[in-house]
Write a protein that holds these residues in place. Structure first.
Motif, PDB file in Angstrom:
ATOM      1  N   PRO A 172      26.153  34.453 -68.892  1.00  0.00           N
ATOM      2  CA  PRO A 172      26.403  35.481 -67.866  1.00  0.00           C
ATOM      3  C   PRO A 172      27.458  35.070 -66.837  1.00  0.00           C
ATOM      4  O   PRO A 172      28.339  35.854 -66.503  1.00  0.00           O
ATOM      5  N   GLY A 173      27.391  33.837 -66.352  1.00  0.00           N
ATOM      6  CA  GLY A 173      28.383  33.373 -65.384  1.00  0.00           C
ATOM      7  C   GLY A 173      29.772  33.283 -65.971  1.00  0.00           C
ATOM      8  O   GLY A 173      30.771  33.618 -65.332  1.00  0.00           O
ATOM      9  N   GLN A 174      29.860  32.866 -67.210  1.00  0.00           N
ATOM     10  CA  GLN A 174      31.150  32.774 -67.906  1.00  0.00           C
ATOM     11  C   GLN A 174      31.745  34.169 -68.096  1.00  0.00           C
ATOM     12  O   GLN A 174      32.949  34.364 -67.925  1.00  0.00           O
ATOM     13  N   LEU A 175      30.911  35.127 -68.413  1.00  0.00           N
ATOM     14  CA  LEU A 175      31.375  36.501 -68.586  1.00  0.00           C
ATOM     15  C   LEU A 175      31.880  37.077 -67.262  1.00  0.00           C
ATOM     16  O   LEU A 175      32.917  37.739 -67.222  1.00  0.00           O
ATOM     17  N   LEU A 176      31.176  36.799 -66.177  1.00  0.00           N
ATOM     18  CA  LEU A 176      31.618  37.275 -64.860  1.00  0.00           C
ATOM     19  C   LEU A 176      32.969  36.656 -64.487  1.00  0.00           C
ATOM     20  O   LEU A 176      33.836  37.334 -63.929  1.00  0.00           O
ATOM     21  N   ILE A 177      33.145  35.388 -64.787  1.00  0.00           N
ATOM     22  CA  ILE A 177      34.420  34.718 -64.500  1.00  0.00           C
ATOM     23  C   ILE A 177      35.541  35.347 -65.330  1.00  0.00           C
ATOM     24  O   ILE A 177      36.629  35.605 -64.826  1.00  0.00           O
ATOM     25  N   ALA A 178      35.258  35.600 -66.597  1.00  0.00           N
ATOM     26  CA  ALA A 178      36.277  36.184 -67.478  1.00  0.00           C
ATOM     27  C   ALA A 178      36.703  37.572 -67.011  1.00  0.00           C
ATOM     28  O   ALA A 178      37.854  37.962 -67.185  1.00  0.00           O
ATOM     29  N   LYS A 179      35.787  38.304 -66.401  1.00  0.00           N
ATOM     30  CA  LYS A 179      36.097  39.658 -65.934  1.00  0.00           C
ATOM     31  C   LYS A 179      36.731  39.668 -64.543  1.00  0.00           C
ATOM     32  O   LYS A 179      37.184  40.701 -64.091  1.00  0.00           O
ATOM     33  N   SER A 180      36.752  38.537 -63.874  1.00  0.00           N
ATOM     34  CA  SER A 180      37.308  38.482 -62.521  1.00  0.00           C
ATOM     35  C   SER A 180      38.730  37.936 -62.551  1.00  0.00           C
ATOM     36  O   SER A 180      39.288  37.682 -63.606  1.00  0.00           O
ATOM     37  N   ASP A 181      39.281  37.723 -61.364  1.00  0.00           N
ATOM     38  CA  ASP A 181      40.640  37.180 -61.280  1.00  0.00           C
ATOM     39  C   ASP A 181      40.651  35.655 -61.154  1.00  0.00           C
ATOM     40  O   ASP A 181      41.682  35.073 -60.873  1.00  0.00           O
ATOM     41  N   CYS A 182      39.513  35.008 -61.397  1.00  0.00           N
ATOM     42  CA  CYS A 182      39.414  33.551 -61.265  1.00  0.00           C
ATOM     43  C   CYS A 182      40.392  32.815 -62.183  1.00  0.00           C
ATOM     44  O   CYS A 182      40.927  31.763 -61.812  1.00  0.00           O
ATOM     45  N   VAL A 183      40.615  33.378 -63.367  1.00  0.00           N
ATOM     46  CA  VAL A 183      41.468  32.697 -64.352  1.00  0.00           C
ATOM     47  C   VAL A 183      42.929  32.627 -63.911  1.00  0.00           C
ATOM     48  O   VAL A 183      43.705  31.892 -64.501  1.00  0.00           O
ATOM     49  N   GLY A 184      43.285  33.339 -62.892  1.00  0.00           N
ATOM     50  CA  GLY A 184      44.646  33.253 -62.377  1.00  0.00           C
ATOM     51  C   GLY A 184      44.907  31.942 -61.658  1.00  0.00           C
ATOM     52  O   GLY A 184      46.048  31.474 -61.592  1.00  0.00           O
ATOM     53  N   CYS A 185      43.861  31.333 -61.122  1.00  0.00           N
ATOM     54  CA  CYS A 185      44.010  30.090 -60.357  1.00  0.00           C
ATOM     55  C   CYS A 185      43.238  28.908 -60.949  1.00  0.00           C
ATOM     56  O   CYS A 185      43.519  27.766 -60.609  1.00  0.00           O
ATOM     57  N   HIS A 186      42.240  29.194 -61.766  1.00  0.00           N
ATOM     58  CA  HIS A 186      41.392  28.127 -62.300  1.00  0.00           C
ATOM     59  C   HIS A 186      41.375  28.167 -63.815  1.00  0.00           C
ATOM     60  O   HIS A 186      41.485  29.227 -64.423  1.00  0.00           O
TER      61      HIS A 186
END
Length: 127
Positions: free
Chosen positions: A45-59
């Motif tokens: 669940p946490g990984q899915l939330l990260i994938a759907k957010s803009d976190c991957v732009g910086c992390h």
């Protein structure tokens, strides 16, 4: 004679180019329906939330981008309830100075429960 041979060669090439696709389609359709394909693993669940957010732009999971990698965060913070709450608060409110001069932007639309799920996933990546 030369014209006939040239004409037959052209027809043969044309048929070879056009005729190959029908048998290829039937064989590929049978291979896509085989039950031996490995099932895709579900995301946490946490990984899915990260994938759907803009976190991957910086992390990134393993490499430092603008912000630290998730594995670097997991190495720095033990997975305690106190750290989960602290880091979830940083996701929501933003932060600066811990990992360098670039501040982390706030994500006020992320709920506390979702931020905690994201944090728990990140901290689970400790090597």
């Amino acid at each position: 004679m030369k014209k006939t041979l040239l004409f037959l060669s052209a027809i043969t090439l044309f048929l070879a180019a056009c005729g190959g696709s029908s048998s290829e389609t039937s064989s590929s359709s049978s291979t896509t329906s085989t039950p031996t394909e490995a099932p895709k693993t579900a995301m946490e669940p946490g990984q899915l939330l990260i994938a759907k957010s803009d976190c991957v732009g910086c992390h990134h999971k393993e490499n430092k981008l603008i912000g630290p990698s998730y594995q670097d965060i997991a190495a720095k913070y033990p997975a305690t309830e106190e750290n989960i709450s602290l880091l979830a608060g940083k996701i929501i409110k933003g932060g600066k100075g811990v990992w360098g001069p670039v501040p982390m932007t706030p994500h006020s639309k992320i709920t506390d429960a979702d931020a905690k799920l994201m944090t728990k996933y990140i901290l689970s990546l400790k090597k």
